[in-house]
Motif scaffolding. Structure first.
Motif, PDB file in Angstrom:
ATOM      1  N   ASP A   4       0.828  -1.197   0.000  1.00  0.00           N
ATOM      2  CA  ASP A   4       0.000   0.000   0.000  1.00  0.00           C
ATOM      3  C   ASP A   4       0.864   1.249   0.000  1.00  0.00           C
ATOM      4  O   ASP A   4       0.717   2.131  -0.839  1.00  0.00           O
ATOM      5  CB  ASP A   4      -0.904  -0.027   1.241  1.00  0.00           C
ATOM      6  CG  ASP A   4      -1.908   1.112   1.265  1.00  0.00           C
ATOM      7  OD1 ASP A   4      -1.958   1.877   0.281  1.00  0.00           O
ATOM      8  OD2 ASP A   4      -2.636   1.231   2.261  1.00  0.00           O
TER       9      ASP A   4
ATOM     10  N   ARG B 250       1.953   4.149  -3.367  1.00  0.00           N
ATOM     11  CA  ARG B 250       1.581   5.559  -3.356  1.00  0.00           C
ATOM     12  C   ARG B 250       2.659   6.416  -4.005  1.00  0.00           C
ATOM     13  O   ARG B 250       2.378   7.343  -4.744  1.00  0.00           O
ATOM     14  CB  ARG B 250       1.362   6.041  -1.914  1.00  0.00           C
ATOM     15  CG  ARG B 250       0.144   5.444  -1.230  1.00  0.00           C
ATOM     16  CD  ARG B 250       0.112   5.909   0.224  1.00  0.00           C
ATOM     17  NE  ARG B 250      -0.859   5.182   0.997  1.00  0.00           N
ATOM     18  CZ  ARG B 250      -2.137   5.497   1.086  1.00  0.00           C
ATOM     19  NH1 ARG B 250      -2.601   6.530   0.415  1.00  0.00           N
ATOM     20  NH2 ARG B 250      -2.963   4.803   1.828  1.00  0.00           N
TER      21      ARG B 250
ATOM     22  N   SER C 192     -10.523   0.058  -2.690  1.00  0.00           N
ATOM     23  CA  SER C 192     -10.313   0.910  -3.867  1.00  0.00           C
ATOM     24  C   SER C 192     -11.610   1.225  -4.608  1.00  0.00           C
ATOM     25  O   SER C 192     -11.616   2.067  -5.500  1.00  0.00           O
ATOM     26  CB  SER C 192      -9.343   0.216  -4.828  1.00  0.00           C
ATOM     27  OG  SER C 192      -9.942  -0.943  -5.396  1.00  0.00           O
TER      28      SER C 192
ATOM     29  N   ARG D 145     -17.887   2.637   0.935  1.00  0.00           N
ATOM     30  CA  ARG D 145     -17.296   3.309   2.096  1.00  0.00           C
ATOM     31  C   ARG D 145     -16.053   2.555   2.551  1.00  0.00           C
ATOM     32  O   ARG D 145     -15.922   1.358   2.316  1.00  0.00           O
ATOM     33  CB  ARG D 145     -18.293   3.354   3.271  1.00  0.00           C
ATOM     34  CG  ARG D 145     -19.692   3.805   2.916  1.00  0.00           C
ATOM     35  CD  ARG D 145     -20.606   3.718   4.128  1.00  0.00           C
ATOM     36  NE  ARG D 145     -21.986   4.068   3.840  1.00  0.00           N
ATOM     37  CZ  ARG D 145     -22.948   4.161   4.757  1.00  0.00           C
ATOM     38  NH1 ARG D 145     -22.655   3.895   6.030  1.00  0.00           N
ATOM     39  NH2 ARG D 145     -24.174   4.478   4.417  1.00  0.00           N
ATOM     40  N   ASP D 146     -15.163   3.244   3.213  1.00  0.00           N
ATOM     41  CA  ASP D 146     -14.015   2.581   3.839  1.00  0.00           C
ATOM     42  C   ASP D 146     -13.383   3.556   4.831  1.00  0.00           C
ATOM     43  O   ASP D 146     -13.360   4.768   4.595  1.00  0.00           O
ATOM     44  CB  ASP D 146     -12.978   2.152   2.803  1.00  0.00           C
ATOM     45  CG  ASP D 146     -12.111   1.012   3.306  1.00  0.00           C
ATOM     46  OD1 ASP D 146     -12.259  -0.112   2.800  1.00  0.00           O
ATOM     47  OD2 ASP D 146     -11.293   1.235   4.223  1.00  0.00           O
TER      48      ASP D 146
ATOM     49  N   TYR E 222     -10.252   3.555   5.517  1.00  0.00           N
ATOM     50  CA  TYR E 222      -8.869   3.800   5.127  1.00  0.00           C
ATOM     51  C   TYR E 222      -8.799   4.412   3.734  1.00  0.00           C
ATOM     52  O   TYR E 222      -9.676   4.197   2.894  1.00  0.00           O
ATOM     53  CB  TYR E 222      -8.059   2.502   5.152  1.00  0.00           C
ATOM     54  CG  TYR E 222      -7.955   1.883   6.523  1.00  0.00           C
ATOM     55  CD1 TYR E 222      -6.999   2.312   7.432  1.00  0.00           C
ATOM     56  CD2 TYR E 222      -8.828   0.857   6.905  1.00  0.00           C
ATOM     57  CE1 TYR E 222      -6.905   1.749   8.694  1.00  0.00           C
ATOM     58  CE2 TYR E 222      -8.742   0.289   8.167  1.00  0.00           C
ATOM     59  CZ  TYR E 222      -7.777   0.740   9.054  1.00  0.00           C
ATOM     60  OH  TYR E 222      -7.690   0.176  10.302  1.00  0.00           O
ATOM     61  N   GLU E 223      -7.720   5.126   3.490  1.00  0.00           N
ATOM     62  CA  GLU E 223      -7.458   5.704   2.173  1.00  0.00           C
ATOM     63  C   GLU E 223      -6.637   4.714   1.360  1.00  0.00           C
ATOM     64  O   GLU E 223      -5.651   4.164   1.848  1.00  0.00           O
ATOM     65  CB  GLU E 223      -6.681   7.016   2.327  1.00  0.00           C
ATOM     66  CG  GLU E 223      -6.448   7.730   1.012  1.00  0.00           C
ATOM     67  CD  GLU E 223      -7.721   8.304   0.406  1.00  0.00           C
ATOM     68  OE1 GLU E 223      -7.833   8.298  -0.833  1.00  0.00           O
ATOM     69  OE2 GLU E 223      -8.591   8.742   1.169  1.00  0.00           O
ATOM     70  N   PHE E 224      -7.047   4.455   0.123  1.00  0.00           N
ATOM     71  CA  PHE E 224      -6.320   3.546  -0.752  1.00  0.00           C
ATOM     72  C   PHE E 224      -5.646   4.339  -1.865  1.00  0.00           C
ATOM     73  O   PHE E 224      -6.132   5.406  -2.254  1.00  0.00           O
ATOM     74  CB  PHE E 224      -7.270   2.495  -1.338  1.00  0.00           C
ATOM     75  CG  PHE E 224      -7.489   1.310  -0.432  1.00  0.00           C
ATOM     76  CD1 PHE E 224      -7.022   0.057  -0.791  1.00  0.00           C
ATOM     77  CD2 PHE E 224      -8.134   1.464   0.784  1.00  0.00           C
ATOM     78  CE1 PHE E 224      -7.197  -1.031   0.047  1.00  0.00           C
ATOM     79  CE2 PHE E 224      -8.321   0.381   1.635  1.00  0.00           C
ATOM     80  CZ  PHE E 224      -7.847  -0.871   1.257  1.00  0.00           C
TER      81      PHE E 224
ATOM     82  N   LYS F 150      -5.545   3.868  -4.958  1.00  0.00           N
ATOM     83  CA  LYS F 150      -6.318   3.930  -6.200  1.00  0.00           C
ATOM     84  C   LYS F 150      -7.799   3.981  -5.858  1.00  0.00           C
ATOM     85  O   LYS F 150      -8.268   3.253  -4.989  1.00  0.00           O
ATOM     86  CB  LYS F 150      -6.023   2.714  -7.077  1.00  0.00           C
ATOM     87  CG  LYS F 150      -6.829   2.636  -8.376  1.00  0.00           C
ATOM     88  CD  LYS F 150      -6.424   3.718  -9.359  1.00  0.00           C
ATOM     89  CE  LYS F 150      -7.187   3.604 -10.665  1.00  0.00           C
ATOM     90  NZ  LYS F 150      -6.790   4.653 -11.634  1.00  0.00           N
ATOM     91  N   ARG F 151      -8.545   4.867  -6.541  1.00  0.00           N
ATOM     92  CA  ARG F 151      -9.991   4.935  -6.374  1.00  0.00           C
ATOM     93  C   ARG F 151     -10.643   4.725  -7.730  1.00  0.00           C
ATOM     94  O   ARG F 151     -10.440   5.514  -8.652  1.00  0.00           O
ATOM     95  CB  ARG F 151     -10.405   6.304  -5.805  1.00  0.00           C
ATOM     96  CG  ARG F 151     -10.026   6.526  -4.354  1.00  0.00           C
ATOM     97  CD  ARG F 151     -10.905   5.710  -3.444  1.00  0.00           C
ATOM     98  NE  ARG F 151     -10.860   6.169  -2.071  1.00  0.00           N
ATOM     99  CZ  ARG F 151     -10.708   5.374  -1.022  1.00  0.00           C
ATOM    100  NH1 ARG F 151     -10.561   4.085  -1.210  1.00  0.00           N
ATOM    101  NH2 ARG F 151     -10.709   5.866   0.195  1.00  0.00           N
TER     102      ARG F 151
ATOM    103  N   SER G  90     -16.467   6.958   0.214  1.00  0.00           N
ATOM    104  CA  SER G  90     -16.484   7.887   1.346  1.00  0.00           C
ATOM    105  C   SER G  90     -15.658   7.338   2.499  1.00  0.00           C
ATOM    106  O   SER G  90     -15.650   6.142   2.759  1.00  0.00           O
ATOM    107  CB  SER G  90     -17.921   8.138   1.805  1.00  0.00           C
ATOM    108  OG  SER G  90     -18.514   6.948   2.285  1.00  0.00           O
ATOM    109  N   ARG G  91     -14.935   8.224   3.186  1.00  0.00           N
ATOM    110  CA  ARG G  91     -14.134   7.830   4.345  1.00  0.00           C
ATOM    111  C   ARG G  91     -15.053   7.724   5.557  1.00  0.00           C
ATOM    112  O   ARG G  91     -15.245   8.675   6.326  1.00  0.00           O
ATOM    113  CB  ARG G  91     -13.034   8.870   4.589  1.00  0.00           C
ATOM    114  CG  ARG G  91     -11.937   8.896   3.569  1.00  0.00           C
ATOM    115  CD  ARG G  91     -11.016   7.683   3.683  1.00  0.00           C
ATOM    116  NE  ARG G  91     -10.339   7.646   4.984  1.00  0.00           N
ATOM    117  CZ  ARG G  91      -9.230   8.316   5.257  1.00  0.00           C
ATOM    118  NH1 ARG G  91      -8.669   9.081   4.325  1.00  0.00           N
ATOM    119  NH2 ARG G  91      -8.670   8.227   6.435  1.00  0.00           N
TER     120      ARG G  91
END
Length: 336
Positions: free
Chosen positions: A64, A68, A206, A223-224, A226-228, A230-231, A236-237
């Motif tokens: 991960d 980035r 993602s 929703r998640d 965590y930030e990934f 790739k989106r 939504s966080r």
């Protein structure tokens, strides 16, 4: 670290000492026979693979963070160079080295497909091109999985490490399961028969699965917490804890490989969801890292499987796809 080493070692101990002790008994019975040497090699290979499987869990967050800053494809190239090829090798040189070391085209095809899928993910290709590249990768994984159990013991562990290297990057960019549009199309027929037209995914990662669901006509509230890196769609966080998931009967809950212990997202999602239909992709309680977890305990007590489909999975894993219907209060209380 996100996943404590103690948890990983406990899980690995379970698999090595409990799941395989039957094999150890067989080896003792074979002692002194021609089959004993072969059995020892096969047993060592299997244990080596499970060690790789659990070690890969420590590696997931590394994929991960490295993706980035360096790009998905480059991240995998660098890590493959550590395994099979000198630093600064080209993708073709890496693939050639894989073929030479592992003695066949099946593993090479997996590496080439993984690199191609990551290149498309970094580009501005259309969703059709991206899905086609991804599904080519899935076919390559399927072909490898079919031959994995007959690999010579001397290359089994090395192959397992190579597969886990590819998997850790692919899962970060796409998703933890290898579900395809054909799988989701089959599931969508059952969902529509139950009046489900949309899904909520509280661990969307993602957003790749949300994109695939949209291709078969279902909308997903992705929703998640965590930030990934790739989106694929808007995600939504939103942490599961304290959230309400769906307030209408036309929305189902979708969970694909909810985070393993010590996180309890799967069980929290079940508690936060008020609807009656669940789509679950992952392993059963017998196969997974969730043994005796609250998630599978709740599935067994409060939900009933109404549909099942085998899907492609990474070697060493046994995930499949289920649709569950919530039991009545009376049925749940009786555990039937």
């Amino acid at each position: 670290a996100r996943y404590p080493l103690q948890c990983l070692s406990d899980q690995m101990y379970w698999h090595l000492s409990v799941r395989w002790r039957g094999a150890g008994h067989i080896l003792r019975e074979l002692r002194g026979t021609e089959m004993h040497r072969f059995g020892k090699a096969a047993f060592a290979g299997v244990l080596g693979f499970w060690t790789c499987r659990w070690a890969a869990r420590c590696d997931d967050h590394i994929a991960d963070s490295s993706s980035r800053s360096t790009g998905f494809c480059h991240s995998l190239v660098v890590r493959l160079c550590d395994r099979v090829s000198p630093a600064d090798s080209t993708e073709n040189e890496i693939a050639a080295a894989v073929r030479e070391e592992f003695g066949g085209v099946v593993v090479e095809r997996l590496v080439r497909s993984a690199l191609a899928a990551l290149q498309v993910a970094e580009s501005s290709a259309s969703s059709c091109e991206t899905v086609a590249s991804y599904e080519a990768l899935v076919r390559a994984v399927h072909d490898l999985d079919q031959t994995f159990v007959v690999l010579p013991a001397k290359v089994l562990q090395k192959t397992a490490m190579l597969v886990m290297t590819c998997r850790s990057v692919i899962c970060t960019v796409f998703g933890w399961s290898l579900v395809c549009t054909d799988d989701l199309a089959a599931a969508s027929v059952v969902l529509r028969e139950r009046g489900i037209t949309s899904l909520v995914d509280p661990a969307a990662g993602s957003g790749w699965h949300a994109l695939l669901w949209s291709r078969v006509g279902l909308t997903v509230d992705a929703r998640d917490a965590y930030e990934f890196p790739k989106r694929w769609v808007a995600v939504s966080r939103t942490p599961v804890q304290g959230s309400k998931l769906a307030n209408d009967s036309s929305t189902g809950l979708f969970l694909s490989w909810p985070p393993h212990s010590p996180e309890d997202v799967g069980h929290q999602a079940l508690e936060a969801f008020s609807g009656s239909v669940l789509v679950y992709i992952g392993e059963s309680s017998l196969d997974s890292a969730y043994e005796a977890s609250r998630f599978h305990a709740a599935l067994s007590k409060e939900w009933e499987a109404i549909w099942h489909r085998d899907i492609c999975h990474w070697p060493g894993f046994n995930d499949a796809m289920w649709i569950y219907s919530r039991r009545s209060q009376e049925g749940a209380s009786n555990g039937v």
